[in-house]
Scaffold this active site. Structure first.
Site, PDB file in Angstrom:
ATOM      1  N   SER A   1     -10.080   1.844  -2.271  1.00 46.41           N
ATOM      2  CA  SER A   1      -9.576   3.103  -1.723  1.00 46.41           C
ATOM      3  C   SER A   1     -10.156   4.292  -2.460  1.00 46.41           C
ATOM      4  O   SER A   1     -10.414   4.228  -3.669  1.00 46.41           O
ATOM      5  CB  SER A   1      -8.055   3.111  -1.866  1.00 46.41           C
ATOM      6  OG  SER A   1      -7.537   4.400  -1.623  1.00 46.41           O
ATOM      7  N   ALA A   2     -10.282   5.397  -1.741  1.00 43.44           N
ATOM      8  CA  ALA A   2     -10.705   6.652  -2.361  1.00 43.44           C
ATOM      9  C   ALA A   2      -9.692   7.116  -3.404  1.00 43.44           C
ATOM     10  O   ALA A   2      -9.994   7.982  -4.213  1.00 43.44           O
ATOM     11  CB  ALA A   2     -10.864   7.731  -1.292  1.00 43.44           C
ATOM     12  N   THR A   3      -8.528   6.511  -3.375  1.00 48.74           N
ATOM     13  CA  THR A   3      -7.504   6.869  -4.354  1.00 48.74           C
ATOM     14  C   THR A   3      -7.959   6.554  -5.785  1.00 48.74           C
ATOM     15  O   THR A   3      -7.425   7.115  -6.736  1.00 48.74           O
ATOM     16  CB  THR A   3      -6.170   6.161  -3.981  1.00 48.74           C
ATOM     17  OG1 THR A   3      -5.110   6.783  -4.673  1.00 48.74           O
ATOM     18  CG2 THR A   3      -6.185   4.694  -4.309  1.00 48.74           C
TER      19      THR A   3
ATOM     20  N   GLY B   1       1.679  13.966  -6.757  1.00 53.17           N
ATOM     21  CA  GLY B   1       0.510  13.081  -6.780  1.00 53.17           C
ATOM     22  C   GLY B   1      -0.539  13.406  -5.733  1.00 53.17           C
ATOM     23  O   GLY B   1      -1.603  12.788  -5.712  1.00 53.17           O
ATOM     24  N   ASP B   2      -0.263  14.370  -4.829  1.00 53.81           N
ATOM     25  CA  ASP B   2      -1.261  14.715  -3.814  1.00 53.81           C
ATOM     26  C   ASP B   2      -2.368  15.585  -4.395  1.00 53.81           C
ATOM     27  O   ASP B   2      -2.095  16.470  -5.217  1.00 53.81           O
ATOM     28  CB  ASP B   2      -0.610  15.490  -2.664  1.00 53.81           C
ATOM     29  CG  ASP B   2      -0.067  14.575  -1.584  1.00 53.81           C
ATOM     30  OD1 ASP B   2      -0.278  13.349  -1.678  1.00 53.81           O
ATOM     31  OD2 ASP B   2       0.561  15.088  -0.645  1.00 53.81           O
TER      32      ASP B   2
ATOM     33  N   LYS C   1      -6.167  -1.014  -7.374  1.00 54.24           N
ATOM     34  CA  LYS C   1      -7.448  -1.023  -6.658  1.00 54.24           C
ATOM     35  C   LYS C   1      -8.602  -0.966  -7.664  1.00 54.24           C
ATOM     36  O   LYS C   1      -9.569  -1.713  -7.569  1.00 54.24           O
ATOM     37  CB  LYS C   1      -7.537   0.165  -5.689  1.00 54.24           C
ATOM     38  CG  LYS C   1      -6.585   0.086  -4.506  1.00 54.24           C
ATOM     39  CD  LYS C   1      -6.946  -1.056  -3.586  1.00 54.24           C
ATOM     40  CE  LYS C   1      -6.087  -1.118  -2.333  1.00 54.24           C
ATOM     41  NZ  LYS C   1      -6.236  -2.369  -1.586  1.00 54.24           N
TER      42      LYS C   1
ATOM     43  N   LYS D   1       0.794  -1.236   0.000  1.00 55.86           N
ATOM     44  CA  LYS D   1       0.000   0.000   0.000  1.00 55.86           C
ATOM     45  C   LYS D   1       0.823   1.282   0.000  1.00 55.86           C
ATOM     46  O   LYS D   1       0.333   2.340   0.385  1.00 55.86           O
ATOM     47  CB  LYS D   1      -0.953  -0.009   1.196  1.00 55.86           C
ATOM     48  CG  LYS D   1      -0.223  -0.112   2.521  1.00 55.86           C
ATOM     49  CD  LYS D   1      -1.144   0.310   3.657  1.00 55.86           C
ATOM     50  CE  LYS D   1      -0.333   0.545   4.913  1.00 55.86           C
ATOM     51  NZ  LYS D   1      -1.086   1.012   6.035  1.00 55.86           N
TER      52      LYS D   1
ATOM     53  N   TYR E   1     -12.163   3.181   0.976  1.00 58.94           N
ATOM     54  CA  TYR E   1     -11.784   3.845   2.228  1.00 58.94           C
ATOM     55  C   TYR E   1     -11.259   5.237   1.955  1.00 58.94           C
ATOM     56  O   TYR E   1     -10.457   5.428   1.041  1.00 58.94           O
ATOM     57  CB  TYR E   1     -10.628   3.128   2.928  1.00 58.94           C
ATOM     58  CG  TYR E   1     -10.727   1.654   3.136  1.00 58.94           C
ATOM     59  CD1 TYR E   1     -11.953   1.005   3.294  1.00 58.94           C
ATOM     60  CD2 TYR E   1      -9.565   0.905   3.228  1.00 58.94           C
ATOM     61  CE1 TYR E   1     -11.991  -0.364   3.522  1.00 58.94           C
ATOM     62  CE2 TYR E   1      -9.600  -0.454   3.464  1.00 58.94           C
ATOM     63  CZ  TYR E   1     -10.818  -1.091   3.596  1.00 58.94           C
ATOM     64  OH  TYR E   1     -10.837  -2.431   3.822  1.00 58.94           O
ATOM     65  N   PHE E   2     -11.599   6.163   2.820  1.00 56.04           N
ATOM     66  CA  PHE E   2     -10.925   7.463   2.812  1.00 56.04           C
ATOM     67  C   PHE E   2      -9.633   7.307   3.647  1.00 56.04           C
ATOM     68  O   PHE E   2      -8.851   6.411   3.337  1.00 56.04           O
ATOM     69  CB  PHE E   2     -11.926   8.574   3.171  1.00 56.04           C
ATOM     70  CG  PHE E   2     -12.743   8.896   1.926  1.00 56.04           C
ATOM     71  CD1 PHE E   2     -13.642   7.976   1.401  1.00 56.04           C
ATOM     72  CD2 PHE E   2     -12.516  10.045   1.202  1.00 56.04           C
ATOM     73  CE1 PHE E   2     -14.296   8.203   0.179  1.00 56.04           C
ATOM     74  CE2 PHE E   2     -13.164  10.296  -0.017  1.00 56.04           C
ATOM     75  CZ  PHE E   2     -14.042   9.375  -0.518  1.00 56.04           C
TER      76      PHE E   2
ATOM     77  N   TYR F   1      -0.505   1.945  -7.515  1.00 61.00           N
ATOM     78  CA  TYR F   1      -1.253   1.446  -6.361  1.00 61.00           C
ATOM     79  C   TYR F   1      -2.755   1.682  -6.558  1.00 61.00           C
ATOM     80  O   TYR F   1      -3.582   0.782  -6.403  1.00 61.00           O
ATOM     81  CB  TYR F   1      -0.762   2.145  -5.075  1.00 61.00           C
ATOM     82  CG  TYR F   1      -1.726   2.032  -3.930  1.00 61.00           C
ATOM     83  CD1 TYR F   1      -1.877   0.827  -3.246  1.00 61.00           C
ATOM     84  CD2 TYR F   1      -2.512   3.122  -3.536  1.00 61.00           C
ATOM     85  CE1 TYR F   1      -2.778   0.715  -2.202  1.00 61.00           C
ATOM     86  CE2 TYR F   1      -3.400   3.017  -2.498  1.00 61.00           C
ATOM     87  CZ  TYR F   1      -3.544   1.819  -1.821  1.00 61.00           C
ATOM     88  OH  TYR F   1      -4.443   1.720  -0.797  1.00 61.00           O
TER      89      TYR F   1
END
Ligand code: UD1
Length: 342
Positions: free
Chosen positions: A127-129, A298-299, A155, A89, A179-180, A151
């Protein structure tokens, strides 16, 4: 309620909390974990917090040579369903070593095992990603997907594979839980997040600064268009998140027909990095020195959940506050300054 549940990655941060909630809900569990990124002590602690029927299969789902042992193990256990959390992860690592992340075969081994046990019920740890930066907040499940790193793409790909499975066989009942940002720890302080090496994520880093393991925190960017310029996330207490898995299994066992449904698990509220630091400072009564650093690649500036679907379908909502998250995270960190090695 489904009774016999396989939990892959059950010794991990989220997995250990899920195991506790499953036992509390009356389930028997089979943990499948290879302990490559987790600690066997976590299983002892799960047994201590929630005594119950807990079996363990130490195997690597991604290792083809162990597939038959896993399939036989799940069959012998008499599984009713599974929660799939095993996996790597770390976003940066996934960019550098994508081949280690695209281990779709791990998921497929679990699918074969569930088919062999005639137990086509599965909750997947997504994931929220998967949303990337394409949506307005709060983000809904039907928002656009566009993960920005391997990653996140693994997902999303696995979500898609599971949707295909449910189209192919109507007996598959699947929930993809998006998930957040899970943080906090079980209120007992006995299980919690124990990252290897330097933490990538905010809360474990803050906690290690507060406990004196690290000098200071780097705040990645203070020039976002958010209320104080720092990134905003939807932090959710890991025990609330874990209860969401039990609710998802209950939901699936009540469904008359199969299908695969994506569901956000978040609180619906965002906090900035500076707000998180202040909350942790109050909870720990420790100083948390920090320095502003450049933005991290990436943020996204801001992301928080629309958590209505979980309420409607699962009858679940997050209950714990940011103060609970910080207090419980701090209890775990201060009682176990070096994690499970303490
Ligand atoms: C990250 C992953 C996400 C994954 C999730 C798992 C990235 C880009 N995303 O989410 O894919 O599902 O972890 O929990 O890595 N921050 C700092 N200093 C730090 C660490 C973080 O300022 O030392 C900031 C970040 O810039 C961000 C916030 O804290 O604004 C939260 O970061 P983090 O805990 O890493 O979570 P995400 O990046 O949201």
């Amino acid at each position: 309620m489904t009774k016999k549940i396989v939990v892959t990655g059950g010794a991990g941060y989220i997995g250990s909390h899920v195991c506790v909630e499953l036992i509390n809900a009356g389930c028997e569990i089979l943990i499948i974990d290879d302990f490559s990124n987790t600690h066997p002590e976590a299983v002892n602690r799960i047994r201590e917090i929630a005594p119950g029927n807990i079996s363990l299969l130490q195997c690597d789902l991604a290792n083809a040579a162990q597939a038959e042992e896993i399939i036989e193990g799940v069959k012998a256990f008499g599984a009713d369903g599974a929660i799939h959390l095993a996996g790597l992860k770390a976003v940066g690592e996934s960019v550098a070593e994508p081949a280690r992340y695209y281990t779709v075969s791990a998921m497929l081994t679990l699918v074969r095992a569930l088919e062999a046990a005639n137990a086509r019920t599965l909750v997947f740890s997504s994931s929220a990603t998967v949303y990337g930066e394409l949506n307005d907040n709060p983000v809904k499940e039907d928002g656009k997907t566009g993960p920005e790193n391997p990653y996140g793409r693994t997902k999303l790909f696995i979500e898609e594979i599971l949707k295909d499975l449910s189209r192919g066989n109507e007996n598959w009942r699947i929930v993809n839980l998006r998930y957040f940002n899970p943080v906090g720890a079980h209120p007992s302080g006995r299980i919690g997040e124990d990252p290897n090496g330097v933490p990538n994520n905010l809360f474990p880093f803050i906690a290690q600064v507060a406990v004196g393991r690290r000098d200071k925190l780097m705040v990645f960017g203070d020039d976002y268009t958010t209320r104080d310029g720092t990134g905003v996330r939807d932090y959710i207490h890991v025990s609330d998140l874990a209860r969401g898995h039990v609710a998802a299994l209950d939901y699936l066992s009540a469904q008359k027909t199969g299908g695969a449904t994506d569901i956000n698990l978040g609180t619906g509220t965002g906090y900035s990095v500076l707000e998180a630091i202040s909350a942790f400072k109050r909870a720990s009564n420790r100083d948390i020195p920090y320095e502003i650093a450049p933005r991290r690649d990436g943020d996204v500036a801001e992301i928080y959940a629309n958590a209505e679907l979980a309420k409607t379908l699962l009858g679940w909502r997050a209950e714990k506050t940011i103060e609970d998250m910080c207090a419980d995270h701090w209890r775990w960190q201060s009682d176990n300054p070096d994690g499970y090695e303490s």
